[in-house]
Design an enzyme around this catalytic site. Structure first.
Site, PDB file in Angstrom:
ATOM      1  N   HIS A   1      -0.475 -11.176  -4.967  1.00 42.87           N
ATOM      2  CA  HIS A   1       0.896 -10.664  -4.797  1.00 42.87           C
ATOM      3  C   HIS A   1       1.937 -11.616  -5.384  1.00 42.87           C
ATOM      4  O   HIS A   1       2.859 -11.194  -6.097  1.00 42.87           O
ATOM      5  CB  HIS A   1       1.189 -10.438  -3.319  1.00 42.87           C
TER       6      HIS A   1
ATOM      7  N   ASP B   1      -3.085  -2.946  -5.243  1.00 43.51           N
ATOM      8  CA  ASP B   1      -2.044  -3.909  -4.865  1.00 43.51           C
ATOM      9  C   ASP B   1      -1.092  -4.176  -6.032  1.00 43.51           C
ATOM     10  O   ASP B   1       0.134  -4.239  -5.848  1.00 43.51           O
ATOM     11  CB  ASP B   1      -2.675  -5.235  -4.438  1.00 43.51           C
TER      12      ASP B   1
ATOM     13  N   HIS C   1      -9.168  -2.298  -5.364  1.00 45.24           N
ATOM     14  CA  HIS C   1      -8.078  -2.575  -4.424  1.00 45.24           C
ATOM     15  C   HIS C   1      -7.070  -3.566  -5.008  1.00 45.24           C
ATOM     16  O   HIS C   1      -5.867  -3.436  -4.767  1.00 45.24           O
ATOM     17  CB  HIS C   1      -8.603  -3.107  -3.092  1.00 45.24           C
TER      18      HIS C   1
ATOM     19  N   HIS D   1       0.820  -1.217   0.000  1.00 49.86           N
ATOM     20  CA  HIS D   1       0.000   0.000   0.000  1.00 49.86           C
ATOM     21  C   HIS D   1       0.853   1.265   0.000  1.00 49.86           C
ATOM     22  O   HIS D   1       0.519   2.231  -0.685  1.00 49.86           O
ATOM     23  CB  HIS D   1      -0.956   0.004   1.193  1.00 49.86           C
TER      24      HIS D   1
END
Length: 341
Positions: free
Chosen positions: A297, A274, A270, A113
């Protein structure tokens, strides 16, 4: 607008000068503009708790020299072991956050973030001081980081920006999930998600990261999870600092977090946030089209590893005025920062 360019005088070639002299014409210098690297003007601090550890966490972003990149520094540890450059090859892959680990075993988790905020605000060089092993989660988005960074201002430095330009498609897969980088003249993010919970369901979105769109469209979108997954995560020592105030929790058709959603498609926004933070670990602004489907991720890190394994798939280019408006962070306006508590 915070994008910074500088004039650099370039004399024309000797043959042209001789030609002009023979015709008694004045010498004219060609002018180009280089996009300059930036850092934050003065330090800014943040305090909260770690999403997964639940421990108190303090973070400070401070200016850094040209060509430093983004470097995390554990201020609770000895200088010899405390630094972690924000690089793809230092990622210890995890499905729930991005965690950096250096050769000494020093780690910092949940960096995505703050990385998204730095990339989205056009900051190329900064030291991110952290007093423990996890970045504070704040409200679960990047909005408070963005507010803090832009409240201090962006400082132009004396070296040009070099961007990573994607030349050939690179793609990675994990089961049904996949991620891809393709050539494009800006950083274009495209993402798709599918969840059983009707509160999320199927969502798709595409955004160009120039013209301040990260700050305006993505920065206030919070991390999210399904209520059914919370007990499992906590049993495994994760999400200990998660609350209904720093994450969107869904249960079937219901949004359990007070106030509901900030955007109807906050979940996919969101995921794009990311992805921008994780792509920031390339170490340079990216000019390319990122596509992700059910990607997380680890898969985005797989993609960067695959890209850097293919030296024919990218090149480093020095950015001039023609590229200035196409870089992530270009066109950021203070008045467009989302107002969140």
């Amino acid at each position: 607008m915070f994008q910074v360019v500088a004039k650099i005088e370039l004399s024309i070639c000797g043959r042209a000068l001789k030609h002009l002299a023979n015709q008694n014409k004045p010498c004219v210098c060609a002018t180009v503009r280089a996009v300059l690297q930036t850092t934050i003007k003065s330090p800014v601090s943040f305090e909260g708790s770690g999403l997964h550890s639940g421990a108190s966490a303090r973070l400070r972003v401070v200016p850094a020299d040209c060509d430093s990149g983004i470097v995390f520094r554990r201020v609770d540890l000895a200088p010899a072991v405390c630094e972690l450059p924000a690089r793809w090859d230092l990622v210890d892959q995890s499905p729930l956050c991005t965690r950096l680990v250096n050769a000494h075993g020093t780690s910092v988790a949940t960096v995505e973030h703050i990385m998204a905020a730095l990339v989205g605000c056009g900051i190329h060089n900064a030291i991110v001081e952290v007093d423990g092993p996890e970045v504070p989660i704040l409200d679960g988005s990047s909005a408070l980081f963005v507010q803090g960074i832009l409240s201090k201002g962006v400082w132009a430095q004396h070296r040009p920006v070099k961007a990573l330009k994607v030349l050939k498609p690179v793609e990675v897969h994990r089961g049904e999930a996949w991620a891809r980088l393709r050539p494009h003249n800006t950083l274009l993010l495209e993402f798709g998600i599918e969840f059983e919970d009707a509160a999320i369901g199927v969502q798709k979105k595409t955004l160009n990261m120039s013209n301040g769109s990260f700050v305006r469209e993505l920065s206030d979108s919070r991390t999210f999870c399904r209520k059914a997954d919370i007990d499992s995560m906590r049993a495994n020592g994760l999400a200990l600092g998660g609350t209904l105030e720093n994450a969107v929790v869904v249960d079937g058709e219901k949004i359990l977090s007070p106030g509901g959603l900030r955007h109807r498609d906050e979940a996919v926004r969101h995921k794009m946030l990311d992805a921008l933070g994780d792509l920031g670990l390339a170490g340079s602004p990216i000019l390319g089209h990122y596509q992700g489907f059910r990607a997380g991720h680890a898969l985005t890190n797989d993609l960067l590893r695959a890209l850097f394994d293919r030296t024919d798939a990218f090149e480093m280019v020095e950015c001039d005025s023609e590229m200035s408006s196409r870089l992530p962070g270009a066109g950021v306006h203070w008045g467009e920062i989302p107002k969140v508590a």
